[in-house]
Design a protein around this motif. Structure first.
Motif, short mmCIF file in Angstrom:
data_model
loop_
_atom_site.label_atom_id
_atom_site.label_comp_id
_atom_site.label_asym_id
_atom_site.label_seq_id
_atom_site.Cartn_x
_atom_site.Cartn_y
_atom_site.Cartn_z
N GLU A 226 0.83 -1.20 0.00
CA GLU A 226 0.00 0.00 0.00
C GLU A 226 0.87 1.26 0.00
O GLU A 226 0.57 2.23 -0.69
CB GLU A 226 -0.86 -0.01 1.26
N LEU A 227 1.94 1.20 0.78
CA LEU A 227 2.86 2.35 0.87
C LEU A 227 3.45 2.67 -0.50
O LEU A 227 3.44 3.82 -0.94
CB LEU A 227 3.98 2.03 1.87
N LEU A 228 3.92 1.66 -1.21
CA LEU A 228 4.48 1.87 -2.55
C LEU A 228 3.40 2.40 -3.49
O LEU A 228 3.66 3.31 -4.29
CB LEU A 228 5.04 0.56 -3.12
N HIS A 229 2.19 1.85 -3.37
CA HIS A 229 1.11 2.27 -4.25
C HIS A 229 0.77 3.74 -4.02
O HIS A 229 0.47 4.46 -4.97
CB HIS A 229 -0.12 1.38 -4.01
N ARG A 230 0.82 4.16 -2.75
CA ARG A 230 0.50 5.56 -2.45
C ARG A 230 1.55 6.50 -3.02
O ARG A 230 1.25 7.61 -3.44
CB ARG A 230 0.41 5.75 -0.93
N ILE A 231 2.82 6.06 -3.03
CA ILE A 231 3.89 6.93 -3.53
C ILE A 231 3.77 7.12 -5.04
O ILE A 231 3.83 8.23 -5.56
CB ILE A 231 5.27 6.34 -3.18
N TRP A 232 3.59 6.01 -5.75
CA TRP A 232 3.52 6.03 -7.22
C TRP A 232 2.88 4.72 -7.64
O TRP A 232 3.46 3.65 -7.45
CB TRP A 232 4.93 6.18 -7.79
N PRO A 233 1.66 4.78 -8.21
CA PRO A 233 0.90 3.53 -8.40
C PRO A 233 1.41 2.61 -9.51
O PRO A 233 0.89 1.51 -9.66
CB PRO A 233 -0.52 4.03 -8.69
N PRO B 226 3.84 -0.01 -10.86
CA PRO B 226 4.91 -0.88 -10.36
C PRO B 226 5.96 -1.24 -11.40
O PRO B 226 6.87 -2.02 -11.12
CB PRO B 226 4.14 -2.12 -9.90
N SER B 227 5.87 -0.68 -12.61
CA SER B 227 6.75 -1.16 -13.69
C SER B 227 8.23 -0.85 -13.41
O SER B 227 9.11 -1.49 -13.98
CB SER B 227 6.32 -0.58 -15.02
N ALA B 228 8.51 0.13 -12.55
CA ALA B 228 9.91 0.47 -12.27
C ALA B 228 10.54 -0.48 -11.25
O ALA B 228 11.75 -0.45 -11.04
CB ALA B 228 10.01 1.91 -11.77
N ASP B 229 9.73 -1.34 -10.62
CA ASP B 229 10.26 -2.19 -9.54
C ASP B 229 11.27 -3.22 -10.03
O ASP B 229 12.20 -3.57 -9.31
CB ASP B 229 9.11 -2.91 -8.83
N GLY B 230 11.05 -3.74 -11.25
CA GLY B 230 11.92 -4.83 -11.69
C GLY B 230 12.65 -4.56 -12.99
O GLY B 230 13.53 -5.34 -13.37
N LEU C 233 13.15 0.40 -3.37
CA LEU C 233 11.91 0.57 -4.14
C LEU C 233 11.18 1.85 -3.73
O LEU C 233 10.61 2.54 -4.58
CB LEU C 233 10.97 -0.63 -3.95
N VAL C 234 11.20 2.16 -2.44
CA VAL C 234 10.55 3.38 -1.97
C VAL C 234 11.19 4.59 -2.66
O VAL C 234 10.49 5.46 -3.19
CB VAL C 234 10.67 3.51 -0.43
N ASP C 235 12.52 4.61 -2.71
CA ASP C 235 13.19 5.73 -3.36
C ASP C 235 12.98 5.73 -4.87
O ASP C 235 12.80 6.78 -5.48
CB ASP C 235 14.70 5.71 -3.03
N VAL C 236 12.98 4.53 -5.47
CA VAL C 236 12.76 4.43 -6.92
C VAL C 236 11.36 4.95 -7.28
O VAL C 236 11.20 5.70 -8.24
CB VAL C 236 12.96 2.98 -7.39
N ARG C 237 10.37 4.57 -6.48
CA ARG C 237 9.01 5.05 -6.78
C ARG C 237 8.91 6.56 -6.56
O ARG C 237 8.21 7.25 -7.31
CB ARG C 237 8.00 4.32 -5.91
N ARG C 238 9.58 7.07 -5.53
CA ARG C 238 9.56 8.52 -5.32
C ARG C 238 10.22 9.24 -6.49
O ARG C 238 9.75 10.28 -6.95
CB ARG C 238 10.30 8.89 -4.02
N LEU C 239 11.34 8.68 -6.96
CA LEU C 239 12.05 9.29 -8.10
C LEU C 239 11.22 9.21 -9.37
O LEU C 239 11.21 10.13 -10.18
CB LEU C 239 13.41 8.61 -8.29
#
Lengths: 129, 269
Positions: free
Chosen positions: B165-172, B174-178, B224-230
Motif C-alpha cells: 500500500e505504501l508503494l502504491h501511495r507513492i507512485w501507483p 509498479p513497472s519500475a520495480d523490476g 523501491l521506496v526511493d525508486v518510486r519517489r524518483l
C-alpha cells in the motif's frame, strides 16, 4: 550484550515513560515495541512517527553544514503536547539502516533533558554494544 | 436432433469468501502452516520462508540482499569474518555466539532483512508454493545464547500488505520495480535527498532496483521506496523493453515534397 528488547525495557525505566519503540523510518515498521502506544496501536503509531522522522531526516532545512550522506544529520526530534512528550532519537549504524528510537513520556513525571541524554546513550549502545 | 447443452461454468475460486475467512492472508498455504505450527521451508516463486513451529525464522529472496551483503557492503563486518555458508540462520547464530557484532546491531539488521525478503517471497506468484517439512532450528543449535526472535506469520503478512500500500501511495505504477531504469531529464528537477541521490547515481539503463539495492548494501524495499519517489518526481523511468519505432525514412517522393512545400507556404501566409 543488549538486544532490541533490553534497550526498550531500559528506556521504559526512565521516569514518566509510557511506551517505547524501535521503528524503521523508510518502511514504518516497528522492529520492537514495549509499553503503551499513544493511540492504543503500536503499528499505527510507528507508521505515523516514521513519516515525521523521514521528513526531518531527509529535508535539507535540518541538515548540518558538513552534510554527509552516511547518516541522517538530525540527532533527535522532540514533539510536545499538553500531556506528553515524544522523543525520537535516530540510531546511527555502520550498515545501511534507517531506524530511530521512539520514547513516549508523560509530561508530569517525565524529565525531557534526562531522557534525551539517556536515549542517545541507549541508541549508541544498541548498535555498538 | 441433437440438443447441445451449454456446458456448466467452470468453478471459480470465490475470492471474497477467502478474504472473509482470513483477512489479509496472502497465502492460504502459509496460513495453514502457521496454524499447524509447521517446521520447514516454504518455497515460493520469488523467495523462500523458513518456518519453525509455525513462525518465520528466516526469509530469502533473489530480489533482496541477504544479511551477508547488508553487513559486508559497508564494512560493518569484514568480508573475511562472515562465516561463509549458504545457511544464513546458522551463520547468524555463529556471529552471535562469537560476539563479532553487538546483539542489537545483528537483531536490527536481521529483522530488517527478514521483512525485506519476506515482502518479495509473498509477492503474487504465477506458480503454487511448495513446502518441505524439515528441521529448521529456531535459530541455530541451542546454547548459552538466547535465539533471535521469530516473527509470527500474521505479522509478516500484515507488514507485507502495508508495504504494498505504501508503494502504491507513492507512485501507483509498479513497472519500475523490476525493469532496468533510465534517468529522465525533467525541465525543473525537484531536489533529491542524499539517499535518493545514491540510487539515482546508479541508474544507467542496465541496472534494476534490486541490483542497485545490492550494490548499496541497502534493503531492496527501501530502494523501491526511493525508486518510486524518483519515478513520481519524473527523474527516472523504467526502460521500455519494446524498442522505439524506427525513425521515418527521409522523404524522397517528389509529390510528398511538393505537398510539404505547399503546406509550409500555406502556414507562412
Amino acid at each position: 550484550m543488549p538486544g532490541i528488547d533490553e534497550c526498550l525495557l531500559e528506556a521504559m525505566r526512565l521516569p514518566g515513560a509510557r511506551g517505547a519503540a524501535l521503528v524503521d523510518w523508510t518502511s514504518g515498521l516497528a522492529l520492537g515495541t514495549v509499553g503503551e502506544a499513544p493511540g492504543g496501536d503500536h503499528e499505527t503509531t510507528a507508521a505515523e512517527a516514521a513519516e515525521l522522522a523521514r521528513l526531518a531526516a531527509e529535508h535539507g532545512a535540518f541538515s548540518t553544514a558538513d552534510d554527509t550522506e552516511v547518516t541522517p544529520p538530525v540527532e533527535d526530534l522532540i514533539v510536545s503536547n499538553r500531556d506528553s512528550y515524544h522523543l525520537l532519537r535516530f540510531v546511527v549504524t555502520s550498515f545501511d539502516a534507517t531506524v530511530f528510537l521512539h520514547l513516549w513520556l508523560a509530561r508530569e513525571d517525565g524529565n525531557l533533558a534526562l531522557a534525551r541524554i539517556r536515549l542517545g546513550e541507549m541508541a549508541e549502545r544498541l548498535v555498538l554494544g | 436432433m441433437t440438443v447441445v447443452d451449454i456446458p456448466p461454468p467452470l468453478p471459480v475460486r470465490d475470492r471474497t469468501a477467502l478474504h472473509e475467512r482470513a483477512p489479509g492472508a496472502l497465502s492460504p498455504m502459509l496460513t495453514r502452516l502457521a496454524e499447524e505450527r509447521a517446521t520447514g521451508v516454504l518455497v515460493r516463486e520469488h523467495g523462500t520462508l523458513h518456518l519453525a513451529e509455525g513462525r518465520v525464522v528466516h526469509a530469502e529472496s533473489p530480489l533482496a540482499p541477504g544479511l551477508d551483503v547488508l553487513l559486508t557492503a559497508r564494512g560493518t563486518l569484514d568480508a573475511a569474518a562472515w562465516p561463509w555458508t549458504d545457511d544464513i540462520p546458522a551463520a547468524t547464530h555463529r556471529l552471535l555466539v562469537a560476539g563479532l557484532l553487538p546483539r542489537g546491531a545483528l537483531e536490527l539488521c536481521r529483522l530488517g532483512a527478514l521483512y525485506d525478503a519476506g515482502y518479495f517471497a509473498l509477492a503474487p506468484s504465477s506458480t503454487p508454493g511448495r513446502f518441505r517439512y524439515g528441521t529448521t532450528a529456531a535459530a541455530g543449535p541451542p546454547g548459552a545464547v538466547r535465539p533471535l526472535r521469530a516473527v509470527p506469520v500474521t505479522a509478516l503478512e500484515r507488514e507485507t500488505l502495508r508495504r504494498r500500500e505504501l508503494l502504491h501511495r507513492i507512485w501507483p505504477d509498479p513497472s519500475a520495480d523490476g525493469a532496468p531504469l533510465i534517468r529522465a531529464d525533467p525541465v525543473a528537477p525537484p531536489p533529491v535527498t542524499p539517499r535518493q541521490r545514491a540510487v539515482l547515481d546508479r541508474v544507467d539503463g542496465v541496472r534494476t532496483a534490486p541490483q542497485i539495492a545490492r550494490e548499496l548494501g541497502r534493503p531492496a524495499f527501501h530502494t523501491l521506496v526511493d525508486v518510486r519517489r524518483l519515478a513520481a518526481a519524473g527523474l527516472l523511468v523504467p526502460r521500455n523493453t519494446v524498442p522505439p519505432p524506427p525513425p521515418l525514412p527521409p522523404v524522397t517522393d517528389p509529390d510528398i515534397a511538393l505537398l510539404k512545400r505547399l503546406r509550409d507556404a500555406l502556414e507562412a501566409l
